[in-house]
Design an enzyme around this catalytic site. Structure first.
Site, mmCIF file in Angstrom:
data_model
loop_
_atom_site.group_PDB
_atom_site.id
_atom_site.type_symbol
_atom_site.label_atom_id
_atom_site.label_comp_id
_atom_site.label_asym_id
_atom_site.label_seq_id
_atom_site.Cartn_x
_atom_site.Cartn_y
_atom_site.Cartn_z
ATOM 1 N N ASP A 273 0.852 -1.189 0.000
ATOM 2 C CA ASP A 273 0.000 0.000 0.000
ATOM 3 C C ASP A 273 0.895 1.250 0.000
ATOM 4 O O ASP A 273 2.087 1.176 0.336
ATOM 5 C CB ASP A 273 -0.896 -0.042 1.240
ATOM 6 C CG ASP A 273 -1.651 1.243 1.465
ATOM 7 O OD1 ASP A 273 -2.375 1.668 0.543
ATOM 8 O OD2 ASP A 273 -1.505 1.844 2.552
ATOM 9 N N ASP B 120 -0.174 5.215 0.958
ATOM 10 C CA ASP B 120 -0.346 6.167 2.061
ATOM 11 C C ASP B 120 -0.383 5.455 3.406
ATOM 12 O O ASP B 120 -1.129 4.495 3.613
ATOM 13 C CB ASP B 120 -1.629 6.973 1.866
ATOM 14 C CG ASP B 120 -1.582 7.829 0.606
ATOM 15 O OD1 ASP B 120 -0.726 8.722 0.539
ATOM 16 O OD2 ASP B 120 -2.377 7.579 -0.314
#
Length: 270
Positions: free
Chosen positions: A8, A10
């Site tokens: 991922d 953020d």
């Protein structure tokens, strides 16, 4: 042996200032040099993460990304879409009716464009343009949206208090029709029911002949949960939500402390 690392952005790979640390960059490049697939798994479209792909040297033939939270699988070097799931006009009319009645704005993400459906509720305007400035933004009336050739996802981008208040109120019937996930402090999303980051990794694994038990995934938010559960080694960030940390097999340090690099060095690098 880990053959694929799904990451991922953020709150996971990116520091709070939205940059990739030298430690994370160097560690992931070492993993790629050892033949491990490094795959960014993001809710964003591919064009808005090209800078990060360049930083990580992930624009070669054979490099892939999972975008739109699993809705698209793409080749990084050409942008070619090799698998996709889209939402329809009927989905839009259904979801817009719900969000408008709840007093929440609705944005459509179509490729690299974001279209705010008009009219918006008077007391709650979309904040999506503040979250991803690399996309283009415009407005669209519900009647005009029938001309769209599919929608990648729909989002509600408002203050955290509004999300905390309204997200639990969404009727069960909508959860049965769509995958509704919170993907950040200011954001929750509507996706096709089958779409998730875990679904995207499943499709990519079939293409690359890599089994789930040969994958590691790292994430911090609810929209990462499906991939954390799908892979053989699910890793949560220390700064992640409790729902992710509760199901992960390992918890690494925070995104500000090079948590991705720490986990990759521990479980992947020879």
């Amino acid at each position: 042996m880990i053959k694929l690392i799904a990451i991922d952005l953020d709150g996971t790979l990116l520091k709070d200032d939205k940059t990739i640390s030298d430690k994370n960059r160097e560690t992931l490049m070492k993993a790629k040099e050892q033949g491990v697939k490094v795959v960014l798994c993001t809710g964003r479209p591919l064009n808005s993460v090209v800078g990060h792909l360049e930083t990580l040297n992930l624009l070669d033939e054979g490099d892939y990304a999972v975008t739109f939270n699993g809705g698209l699988i793409q080749r990084n070097d050409t942008g070619e879409i090799i698998a996709k799931q889209l939402m329809t006009q009927d989905d839009l009319e259904d979801i817009y009716g719900l969000t408008y009645d709840m007093g929440l704005p609705l944005d459509l993400v179509v490729g690299s464009s974001v279209l705010t459906v008009q009219p918006q509720p008077q007391n709650s305007k979309s904040l999506y343009y503040t979250l991803n400035p690399l996309l283009t933004y415009d407005e669209i009336n519900l009647e005009e949206s029938s001309k769209l050739d599919g929608i990648n996802k729909m989002v509600c981008a408002v203050g955290p208090k509004l999300i905390d208040e309204h997200l639990p109120k969404i009727p069960k019937s909508y959860h049965e029709k769509y995958n509704i996930v919170r993907s950040g402090e200011y954001l929750f999303e509507f996706l096709p029911k089958s779409v998730s980051k875990g679904f995207g990794l499943k499709m990519l694994g079939e293409i690359l002949d890599i089994k789930p038990e040969e994958m590691m995934a790292l994430g911090d938010e609810e929209n990462d949960l499906s991939m954390i559960e799908f892979v053989g080694l699910g890793v949560a960030m220390e700064n992640g939500s409790d729902v992710v940390k509760n199901v992960a097999q390992h918890i690494t340090v925070t995104n500000e402390e090079d948590g991705v690099a720490v986990a990759v060095e521990k479980f992947v690098l020879k």
